[in-house]
Design a protein around this motif. Structure first.
Motif, PDB file in Angstrom:
ATOM      1  N   TYR A   1      38.351  22.958  31.071  1.00 52.29           N
ATOM      2  CA  TYR A   1      38.444  24.376  31.421  1.00 52.29           C
ATOM      3  C   TYR A   1      39.281  25.132  30.400  1.00 52.29           C
ATOM      4  CZ  TYR A   1      36.097  24.631  35.943  1.00 52.29           C
ATOM      5  OH  TYR A   1      35.147  24.665  36.932  1.00 52.29           O
ATOM      6  N   ALA A   2      40.410  24.557  30.021  1.00 51.58           N
ATOM      7  CA  ALA A   2      41.266  25.215  29.036  1.00 51.58           C
ATOM      8  C   ALA A   2      40.541  25.373  27.707  1.00 51.58           C
ATOM      9  CB  ALA A   2      42.562  24.419  28.860  1.00 51.58           C
TER      10      ALA A   2
ATOM     11  N   ARG B   1      36.456  29.440  38.870  1.00 49.07           N
ATOM     12  CA  ARG B   1      36.066  28.036  38.946  1.00 49.07           C
ATOM     13  C   ARG B   1      35.073  27.832  40.077  1.00 49.07           C
ATOM     14  NH1 ARG B   1      38.453  22.924  41.727  1.00 49.07           N
ATOM     15  NH2 ARG B   1      37.232  21.321  40.690  1.00 49.07           N
TER      16      ARG B   1
ATOM     17  N   VAL C   1      41.492  20.287  38.445  1.00 48.00           N
ATOM     18  CA  VAL C   1      41.705  21.555  37.742  1.00 48.00           C
ATOM     19  C   VAL C   1      42.822  22.419  38.312  1.00 48.00           C
ATOM     20  CG1 VAL C   1      40.629  23.662  36.843  1.00 48.00           C
ATOM     21  CG2 VAL C   1      39.279  21.568  37.027  1.00 48.00           C
ATOM     22  N   THR C   2      42.752  22.744  39.601  1.00 47.85           N
ATOM     23  CA  THR C   2      43.633  23.803  40.105  1.00 47.85           C
ATOM     24  C   THR C   2      44.799  23.391  41.005  1.00 47.85           C
ATOM     25  OG1 THR C   2      42.058  24.193  41.919  1.00 47.85           O
ATOM     26  CG2 THR C   2      41.862  25.587  39.951  1.00 47.85           C
TER      27      THR C   2
ATOM     28  N   TYR D   1      46.249  34.212  42.253  1.00 47.42           N
ATOM     29  CA  TYR D   1      45.202  33.216  42.497  1.00 47.42           C
ATOM     30  C   TYR D   1      44.444  33.693  43.728  1.00 47.42           C
ATOM     31  CZ  TYR D   1      43.214  28.791  44.288  1.00 47.42           C
ATOM     32  OH  TYR D   1      42.379  27.830  44.794  1.00 47.42           O
TER      33      TYR D   1
ATOM     34  N   ARG E   1      43.720  33.195  32.628  1.00 48.12           N
ATOM     35  CA  ARG E   1      43.880  32.198  31.566  1.00 48.12           C
ATOM     36  C   ARG E   1      45.349  31.793  31.441  1.00 48.12           C
ATOM     37  NH1 ARG E   1      41.926  33.117  25.311  1.00 48.12           N
ATOM     38  NH2 ARG E   1      42.974  31.317  24.377  1.00 48.12           N
TER      39      ARG E   1
ATOM     40  N   LEU F   1      40.612  19.612  33.732  1.00 49.32           N
ATOM     41  CA  LEU F   1      41.521  20.713  33.424  1.00 49.32           C
ATOM     42  C   LEU F   1      41.494  21.041  31.935  1.00 49.32           C
ATOM     43  CD1 LEU F   1      43.724  22.750  34.058  1.00 49.32           C
ATOM     44  CD2 LEU F   1      45.367  20.848  34.195  1.00 49.32           C
TER      45      LEU F   1
ATOM     46  N   LEU G   1      45.880  29.117  33.938  1.00 50.25           N
ATOM     47  CA  LEU G   1      45.136  27.936  33.513  1.00 50.25           C
ATOM     48  C   LEU G   1      45.874  27.203  32.398  1.00 50.25           C
ATOM     49  CD1 LEU G   1      42.580  26.149  33.477  1.00 50.25           C
ATOM     50  CD2 LEU G   1      41.577  27.802  31.880  1.00 50.25           C
ATOM     51  N   GLU G   2      46.325  27.922  31.389  1.00 44.72           N
ATOM     52  CA  GLU G   2      47.003  27.281  30.263  1.00 44.72           C
ATOM     53  C   GLU G   2      48.356  26.715  30.685  1.00 44.72           C
ATOM     54  OE1 GLU G   2      46.942  30.214  27.147  1.00 44.72           O
ATOM     55  OE2 GLU G   2      44.936  29.556  26.487  1.00 44.72           O
TER      56      GLU G   2
ATOM     57  N   VAL H   1      39.207  33.405  34.713  1.00 39.50           N
ATOM     58  CA  VAL H   1      38.346  32.253  34.956  1.00 39.50           C
ATOM     59  C   VAL H   1      37.973  32.201  36.438  1.00 39.50           C
ATOM     60  CG1 VAL H   1      38.204  29.736  34.911  1.00 39.50           C
ATOM     61  CG2 VAL H   1      39.405  30.949  33.075  1.00 39.50           C
TER      62      VAL H   1
END
Length: 230
Positions: A70-71, A84, A152-153, A113, A133, A67, A136-137, A82
């Motif tokens: 990715y950030a 993935r 990650v998600t 999403y 983003r 994660l 994600l952040e 993004v």
């Protein structure tokens, strides 16, 4: 490169090229830039070499905190959106990804999403997830479980923030039982035969599904393989 079930799998040669070459070539059909999120482990040096030889953007970060990788990638390359994907899916259809990104952009919603993984109708190995983003952040800041950081998600698709909207990319016919990801030697053998004997590297998602429909003996090569659980 340190895969437990098939070490070095993404650079195994198929049709005279490493698996990752086929993956990159197909993803470039999306029309969007590609970024590799590689670990800082010395064992992943060949992946950085691969990226540099092909002039692909990449970042390097923590092995287990994917994660954060990715950030870091989104921050360093100033990405607003993004997608993935994972490097063990060499037959992922870049055109399908590109079409789905355009659908995501039309929605104009940073809380959206969009994916084909929560409601599975595509073969495993065609997986992609599209998010902002912003999401994600938010996940990078608030996700605390080790599984959240590694995969990650989960923080996003489990809607821990309570503010995520979902949209699913679906096939008219469910082929989620097919397996086109590479995690074991059996998986690799299927991908090898598809590429070397059936020209799979040039086939669309629908054409690949039709090919598997016509060849149950190929499907049987890895039908017994169980996906690793989060």
């Amino acid at each position: 490169m340190t895969s437990t079930r098939l070490p070095g799998k993404v650079l195994l040669p198929v049709g005279g090229q490493p698996l990752l070459h086929h993956h990159v070539e197909r993803l470039q059909a999306s029309g969007f830039p590609l970024h590799l999120a590689i670990t800082t482990n010395a064992t992943d040096g060949p992946l950085a070499d691969f990226a540099e030889a092909r002039q692909l953007a990449y970042v390097r970060g923590d092995e287990h905190d994917v994660l954060s990788r990715y950030a870091l990638c989104a921050q360093e390359h100033e990405l607003d959106v993004v997608v993935r994907v994972t490097s063990d899916c060499p037959l992922l259809d870049g055109a399908l990804v590109g079409h789905s990104v355009q659908e995501y952009l039309r929605a104009n919603d940073t809380r959206l999403y969009l994916s084909n993984v929560l409601e599975r109708t595509f073969p495993r190995g065609f997986d992609f997830e599209i998010f902002s983003r912003e999401l994600l952040e938010e996940a990078a800041q608030h996700a605390t479980l080790a599984s959240d950081r590694e995969h990650v998600t989960p923080y996003i698709h489990q809607n821990r923030s309570g503010g995520v909207r979902f949209q699913h990319v679906l096939r008219s016919e469910n082929r989620s039982a097919y397996r086109l990801t590479v995690d074991t030697a059996e998986d690799f053998e299927l991908i090898r035969r598809l590429i070397e004997e059936h020209g799979a590297a040039a086939l669309s998602a629908d054409a690949l599904v039709a090919l598997l429909d016509q060849h149950p003996e190929l499907v049987a090569l890895n039908a017994h393989v169980e996906q690793k659980k989060i």
